[in-house]
Design a protein around this motif. Structure first.
Motif, short mmCIF file in Angstrom:
data_model
loop_
_atom_site.label_atom_id
_atom_site.label_comp_id
_atom_site.label_asym_id
_atom_site.label_seq_id
_atom_site.Cartn_x
_atom_site.Cartn_y
_atom_site.Cartn_z
N UNK A 207 -8.08 8.96 2.96
CA UNK A 207 -8.37 10.33 2.53
C UNK A 207 -8.01 10.62 1.08
N UNK A 208 -6.86 10.13 0.55
CA UNK A 208 -6.53 10.48 -0.84
C UNK A 208 -7.57 10.03 -1.86
N UNK A 209 -8.18 8.86 -1.66
CA UNK A 209 -9.20 8.40 -2.60
C UNK A 209 -10.45 9.28 -2.52
N UNK A 210 -10.84 9.63 -1.31
CA UNK A 210 -11.99 10.54 -1.16
C UNK A 210 -11.67 11.90 -1.77
N UNK A 211 -10.43 12.32 -1.59
CA UNK A 211 -10.01 13.59 -2.19
C UNK A 211 -10.11 13.53 -3.71
N UNK A 212 -9.70 12.41 -4.32
CA UNK A 212 -9.78 12.28 -5.77
C UNK A 212 -11.22 12.34 -6.26
N UNK B 21 -12.00 6.61 -10.75
CA UNK B 21 -11.12 6.24 -11.85
C UNK B 21 -10.18 5.08 -11.52
N UNK B 22 -10.52 4.27 -10.50
CA UNK B 22 -9.59 3.25 -10.06
C UNK B 22 -10.16 1.83 -10.13
N UNK B 23 -11.37 1.64 -10.64
CA UNK B 23 -11.91 0.30 -10.80
C UNK B 23 -12.65 -0.20 -9.57
N UNK B 24 -13.33 -1.32 -9.72
CA UNK B 24 -14.19 -1.85 -8.65
C UNK B 24 -13.39 -2.44 -7.49
N UNK B 25 -12.25 -3.06 -7.79
CA UNK B 25 -11.46 -3.69 -6.72
C UNK B 25 -10.91 -2.63 -5.77
N UNK B 26 -10.36 -1.56 -6.31
CA UNK B 26 -9.85 -0.47 -5.45
C UNK B 26 -11.00 0.22 -4.73
N UNK B 27 -12.16 0.25 -5.37
CA UNK B 27 -13.34 0.83 -4.70
C UNK B 27 -13.68 0.03 -3.44
N UNK B 28 -13.70 -1.31 -3.57
CA UNK B 28 -13.95 -2.15 -2.39
C UNK B 28 -12.84 -2.00 -1.36
N UNK B 29 -11.61 -1.87 -1.83
CA UNK B 29 -10.49 -1.70 -0.90
C UNK B 29 -10.60 -0.40 -0.13
N UNK B 30 -11.00 0.65 -0.84
CA UNK B 30 -11.15 1.95 -0.18
C UNK B 30 -12.28 1.91 0.85
N UNK B 31 -13.44 1.38 0.48
CA UNK B 31 -14.55 1.30 1.42
C UNK B 31 -14.20 0.42 2.63
N UNK B 32 -13.50 -0.69 2.36
CA UNK B 32 -13.10 -1.57 3.45
C UNK B 32 -12.14 -0.87 4.40
#
Length: 375
Positions: free
Chosen positions: A82-87, A96-107
Motif C-alpha cells: 500500500x505505501x508504494x501505491x499511496x506514493x 520515484x524509486x527506480x525499476x528494481x523497486x517497481x518490479x518488487x512492488x508489482x511482485x
C-alpha cells in the motif's frame, strides 16, 4: 469590450481557476486521508487479530491458524504494498524509486493477493471437513496438515509473482523494450501479456474462488440438513441422552457460526477483488478497450480495503473474537494508562527534586558572593 468588462472577465476567470484549485486541493486531501486511514486500519486491525488469538486459549484452534496467517499477510499488504501505491497517488502518478523497486512492488502485490485468497481457500476446506465430514475432520485436519497447507499457501504464489516478473516473462515485448530504453522512467506501469494475465488471474483468483464457492455451497447445504435433523429429533434425544445431545448441539452451533463468519469473509473478499480481476483480464485481452485513468487506483484500493474488512467481520459476527478483541483492547488501554501514570509520577518526582536543588543553589551562590565581598 471596455476596460471594466475586461477587468470583470479577468476577475471571473481568476475566481473560477481559484475555485478549481480549491476543489482539487480538497479532493486531494480527502483522498490522502482515506488512503492513510485504510493503511492504518489494516495494520492495527490485523495486529489485533493476531494478538487476540495468541492471548486467548479458546481461539487457538486449527481454523484460526489460517486466520492468523491471513492477518499476517494482510499486514504485509498494508506495510509493503500500500505505501508504494499511496506514493503514486500522492505524486500524481510519478514513480520515484527506480525499476528494481517497481518490479518488487508489482511482485509483492501479486504475491500477497494470491496468498490471501489461498488462505481463504484453505479455510473453506477446513470448514468443509468440520461440517460435512465431521468424523474425518480430526484425522484429516491435524496440526501437521495445517502447517503443510500454510507452507504451500506461502510458497506457491512465488511462481506467478517474483519469478516471472523479475525474469521479464510477464510483460509484452514493446513494454520490455520501453523499460530498457527508459531506465530512469518516472512511471511504474503494470503492463502484462495475455498468457500471463490468464494464468496469473486463474491461479490467484478464478480457480480458488470456484473451489470456495462450491465448498461453501456444500457446507451450508449440510448445515441446513443438520439443523432440520436436530429439530426433528429433539424430543427423542432429550429422553435418552440429553447431556450428549447438548454437547453435540453446542459444538455444531459453534461450527456453524464459524462457517457463517468465514463465509462472509470470503464474500467480502470476492466483492472487493472481483472488479479488479475483471478489469485486469479485460484490459489485458482487449487492447482496444479504453477506460478512465481514475478507474485503476479505484480498483486497486477497493481490493486493498479487504485487508481492513476481515477484523471488522470477526468483531461483528463472531462472539469469541468480539470478546477477545474487547479484552485485548482493555488490557492494552490499561497498560498504556499505567505506563502513562508512572511517567507522570516520575516527572513529578524529578520536578520536585529539581525544585529542591534550585532552592538550594541561590543560597550557596549568595554565600560564595558574600565570601568574595569580604575578601
Amino acid at each position: 469590450m471596455d476596460s471594466n468588462d475586461t477587468n470583470f472577465h479577468n476577475a471571473s476567470v481568476n475566481a473560477a481557476s481559484g475555485g478549481e484549485e480549491w476543489t482539487h486541493g480538497v479532493f486531494f486531501k480527502i483522498r490522502v486521508a482515506v488512503l492513510l486511514l485504510i493503511v492504518i486500519m489494516a495494520v492495527l486491525g490485523n495486529m489485533l487479530v493476531i494478538v487476540s488469538v495468541m492471548r486467548h486459549r479458546k481461539l487457538r484452534v486449527i481454523t484460526n491458524y489460517f486466520v492468523v496467517s491471513l492477518a499476517f499477510a494482510d499486514i504485509l499488504v498494508a506495510m509493503v504494498v500500500m505505501p508504494f501505491n499511496f506514493s503514486v497517488q500522492f505524486y500524481d502518478g510519478q514513480w520515484r524509486f527506480g525499476t528494481i523497486i517497481c518490479d518488487l512492488w508489482n511482485s509483492s502485490d501479486v504475491y500477497f493477493t494470491s496468498t490471501s485468497i489461498l488462505h481463504l481457500c484453505c479455510i473453506s476446506v477446513d470448514r468443509y471437513y468440520a461440517i460435512v465430514k465431521p468424523l474425518k475432520y480430526p484425522i484429516k485436519m491435524t496440526k501437521k496438515m495445517a502447517f503443510i497447507m500454510l507452507a504451500a499457501t506461502w510458497l506457491s504464489p512465488v511462481t506467478i509473482s517474483y519469478a516471472p516478473i523479475f525474469m521479464g516473462w510477464y510483460t509484452t515485448a514493446d513494454h520490455a523494450n520501453y523499460r530498457l530504453t527508459n531506465a530512469s522512467q518516472l512511471t511504474c506501469e503494470w503492463v502484462v501479456n495475455k498468457p500471463y494475465a490468464v494464468i496469473s488471474s486463474s491461479i490467484s483468483f478464478w480457480i480458488p474462488c470456484t473451489i470456495m464457492i462450491f465448498t461453501y455451497f456444500a457446507i451450508f447445504r449440510e448445515a441446513n440438513r443438520q439443523e432440520k435433523a436436530i429439530a426433528g429429533h429433539t424430543r427423542l434425544m432429550q429422553r435418552h441422552s440429553r447431556d450428549i445431545k447438548d454437547k453435540n448441539i453446542l459444538k455444531m452451533k459453534r461450527e456453524h457460526k464459524a462457517a457463517r463468519t468465514l463465509g462472509i469473509i470470503m464474500g467480502a473478499f470476492i466483492i472487493c477483488w472481483l472488479p479488479f480481476f475483471l478489469f485486469y483480464v479485460v484490459t489485458a485481452l482487449c487492447l482496444t478497450c479504453k477506460f478512465p485513468e481514475v478507474l485503476t487506483p479505484i480498483m486497486f484500493w477497493t481490493g486493498y480495503f479487504n485487508s481492513v474488512l476481515n477484523p471488522l467481520i470477526y468483531a461483528y459476527f463472531n462472539k469469541d473474537f468480539r470478546n477477545a478483541f474487547k479484552n485485548t483492547l482493555a488490557c492494552a488501554f490499561c497498560s498504556f494508562c499505567k505506563k502513562y501514570r508512572q511517567r507522570l509520577d516520575m516527572a513529578e518526582r524529578l520536578d520536585r527534586q529539581g525544585s529542591g536543588q534550585l532552592s538550594r543553589v541561590p543560597g550557596s551562590t549568595r554565600r560564595r558572593d558574600s565570601e568574595l565581598t569580604s575578601i
